[in-house]
Design an enzyme around this catalytic site. Structure first.
Site, PDB file in Angstrom:
ATOM      1  N   ASP A 235     -45.408  25.700 -12.416  1.00 12.02           N
ATOM      2  CA  ASP A 235     -44.088  24.943 -12.492  1.00 12.02           C
ATOM      3  C   ASP A 235     -44.324  23.545 -11.672  1.00 12.02           C
ATOM      4  O   ASP A 235     -45.115  23.391 -10.616  1.00 12.02           O
ATOM      5  CB  ASP A 235     -43.061  25.678 -11.780  1.00 12.02           C
ATOM      6  N   HIS A 239     -44.831  17.372  -8.945  1.00 11.70           N
ATOM      7  CA  HIS A 239     -44.187  17.009  -7.743  1.00 11.70           C
ATOM      8  C   HIS A 239     -45.256  17.663  -6.602  1.00 11.70           C
ATOM      9  O   HIS A 239     -44.818  17.783  -5.413  1.00 11.70           O
ATOM     10  CB  HIS A 239     -43.061  17.712  -7.593  1.00 11.70           C
ATOM     11  N   GLU A 265     -46.597  22.274 -15.795  1.00 12.71           N
ATOM     12  CA  GLU A 265     -45.362  21.614 -16.616  1.00 12.71           C
ATOM     13  C   GLU A 265     -45.461  20.494 -15.774  1.00 12.71           C
ATOM     14  O   GLU A 265     -45.020  20.055 -14.670  1.00 12.71           O
ATOM     15  CB  GLU A 265     -44.176  22.458 -16.083  1.00 12.71           C
ATOM     16  N   PHE A 306     -35.164   8.246 -38.065  1.00 15.26           N
ATOM     17  CA  PHE A 306     -36.445   8.326 -37.145  1.00 15.26           C
ATOM     18  C   PHE A 306     -37.590   8.207 -38.276  1.00 15.26           C
ATOM     19  O   PHE A 306     -37.397   8.763 -39.283  1.00 15.26           O
ATOM     20  CB  PHE A 306     -36.525   9.752 -36.517  1.00 15.26           C
TER      21      PHE A 306
END
Ligand code: CA
Length: 488
Positions: A235, A239, A265, A306
């Protein structure tokens, strides 16, 4: 990994807080094998702030639903014994069990402590906006309910780099902890959004601290020995210090073997960042293809405007296919979530066709797309559609791929088939009016009749003597052409 493997993310955000999920997974293992799932990403099994926590507010990494902590023995998903039983049921079916591990932060501390901090500008976390002063923060983790079983390690403020709440006056801010070797991770170690994105939430773990690094590595060995999982979903890696992730995965593979699976992730639609991360971590982990998901989401909200010829452009699937875990939606992109970027309903069949029937990437099917989403705004699942596409993936989607990404609305590709799976398929989809396209399948298929296995078109397409067919698809739809299932 076996050819045409498929992962399933086996949870969505709004699953009920009933402690039954591990049991459901165990009971579903055989069915998952039958539909062609080869890896299952399970939600975090570690004790979080309460049973209503999806698992990302992690409190105790050693409590997998075993100790009476945070109001219950079980987690949202069940007890440790039930988690272990679910893993065994998956592995009995030959499915790899992948654990979601949350290493960036810790939540729900047992006690407060006083320690010096700087307040920083939330939009530029490198900028201090106060002098150093003491706050009372939630950083002391003693795990009284576990009483030192498995690990005697207790956490205090010196193991963290930041927090966001001062108990003394109730003030919320981003507090960078001041102390020896403190401050955020270096900018080349974490994402640089907001000046430095080391801090995400709760008490941010400091991976510069040698005791922390040793404890987390030791924990991972304990966790794998205890559960027998085959891989990790990491996870929030954007960070976390990249150097530590590298060291962490290398340590596991040195002990458990190089095929221990790891996917990170890294929520960033900029493919260059994902590329850099793969380089920095020396290709130790795969990454979710957020750029492709963002293209799907944007396309689904843009009607026919698109440019579908660019749907794969600048994605990990295109740039670094062996490291790409492709997905349509997940627990963070689903409606009302922080990273909401849902792929609208009409586009889901097209998006699943694009991850399941092409040669690049390891596709991941979202529980919420398969079984549906519960809660205040329920969404129906698309089990039948995904089952059909998975069957086509397992039985037909092999061999050389010929791309026809040559029109702003209508695109397609063929797979010529291989020795074991000689049938071949042709895929055609459009975000506008009904379309058609001449596509090459291979001369070995000359004279064969192909039908649309998704049932969106009724005609039969006969492959000509040169190996080409003229395939069609309906408005805003996808057709997957292959030989009929029952040949007379
Ligand atoms: Ca961090």
């Amino acid at each position: 990994m076996e050819k045409n493997g498929t992962m399933m993310q086996y949870f969505e955000w709004f699953l009920p807080d009933d402690g039954k999920h591990w049991q459901h997974l165990k009971e579903d293992a055989q069915h998952l094998k039958e539909i062609g799932i080869s890896l299952v990403w399970m939600p975090p099994a570690t004790k979080a702030t309460g049973t209503n926590d999806a698992g990302y507010g992690v409190y105790d990494l050693y409590d997998l639903g075993e100790f009476d902590q945070k109001g219950a023995v079980r987690t949202k998903y069940g007890t440790k014994a039930e988690y272990l039983a679910a893993i065994k049921a998956l592995q009995d079916q030959g499915i790899l069990a992948i654990a979601d591990i949350v290493l960036n932060h810790k939540a729900g501390a047992d006690e407060t402590e006083r320690f010096p901090v700087y307040e920083v500008d939330p939009n530029n976390r490198q900028k201090k906006v106060s002098d150093a002063y003491d706050i009372e923060g939630w950083t002391k983790f003693t795990f009284p309910g576990r009483q030192g079983k498995y690990s005697a390690f207790q956490w205090n403020w010196t193991h963290f780099s930041g927090t966001d709440f001062n108990q003394e006056n109730g003030k919320k801010a981003i507090y960078m902890i001041k102390g020896m070797a403190k401050g955020w991770a270096d900018n080349d170690e974490v994402d640089v959004e907001f000046g430095n994105y080391d801090y995400l939430m709760y008490a941010d773990v400091d991976y510069e601290h040698p005791d922390v690094k040793e404890e987390i590595k030791r924990w991972s060995e304990w966790f794998i020995n205890e559960t027998g999982v085959d891989g990790f979903r990491l996870d929030a890696v954007k960070h976390i210090e990249g150097e530590f992730i590298d060291e962490f995965i290398k340590n596991i593979r040195a002990k458990k073997g190089d095929d221990f699976f790891a996917v990170g992730e890294y929520w960033k639609k900029n493919d260059a960042t994902l590329e850099n991360y793969i380089v920095e971590t020396e290709c130790n982990v795969e990454l979710f293809d957020v750029a492709l998901h963002m293209n799907f989401s944007k396309a689904s909200k843009s009607g026919n405007s698109f440019d579908m010829s660019k749907i794969f452009r600048n994605t990990l699937m295109e740039k670094n296919p062996t490291k790409a875990v492709t997905f349509v939606d997940n627990h963070d992109s689903q409606p009302s979530q922080a990273l909401e970027s849902w792929v609208d309903d009409w586009f889901k069949p097209l998006a699943y066709g694009m991850i399941l029937l092409r040669e690049n990437g390891l596709p991941c099917v979202f529980y919420g797309d398969y079984y549906g989403i519960v809660g205040e705004k329920p969404i129906h699942g698309k089990q039948d559609l995904i089952d059909q596409l998975l069957a086509l993936r397992i039985n037909q989607a092999y061999g050389k791929q010929n791309d026809y990404l040559d029109h702003p609305n209508c695109i397609g590709w063929t797979r010529e088939g291989d020795e074991k799976h000689p049938g071949g398929i042709a895929v055609l989809l459009t975000n506008s009016d009904a379309g058609y396209k001449d596509m090459y399948l291979g001369k070995q298929h000359a004279g064969k009749d192909y039908v649309d296995h998704l049932g969106n078109r009724d005609e039969t397409v006969t492959i000509n003597a040169d190996g080409w067919g003229t395939f069609v698809c309906a408005s805003g739809s996808i057709s997957v052409w292959a030989e009929p299932l029952t040949k007379e």
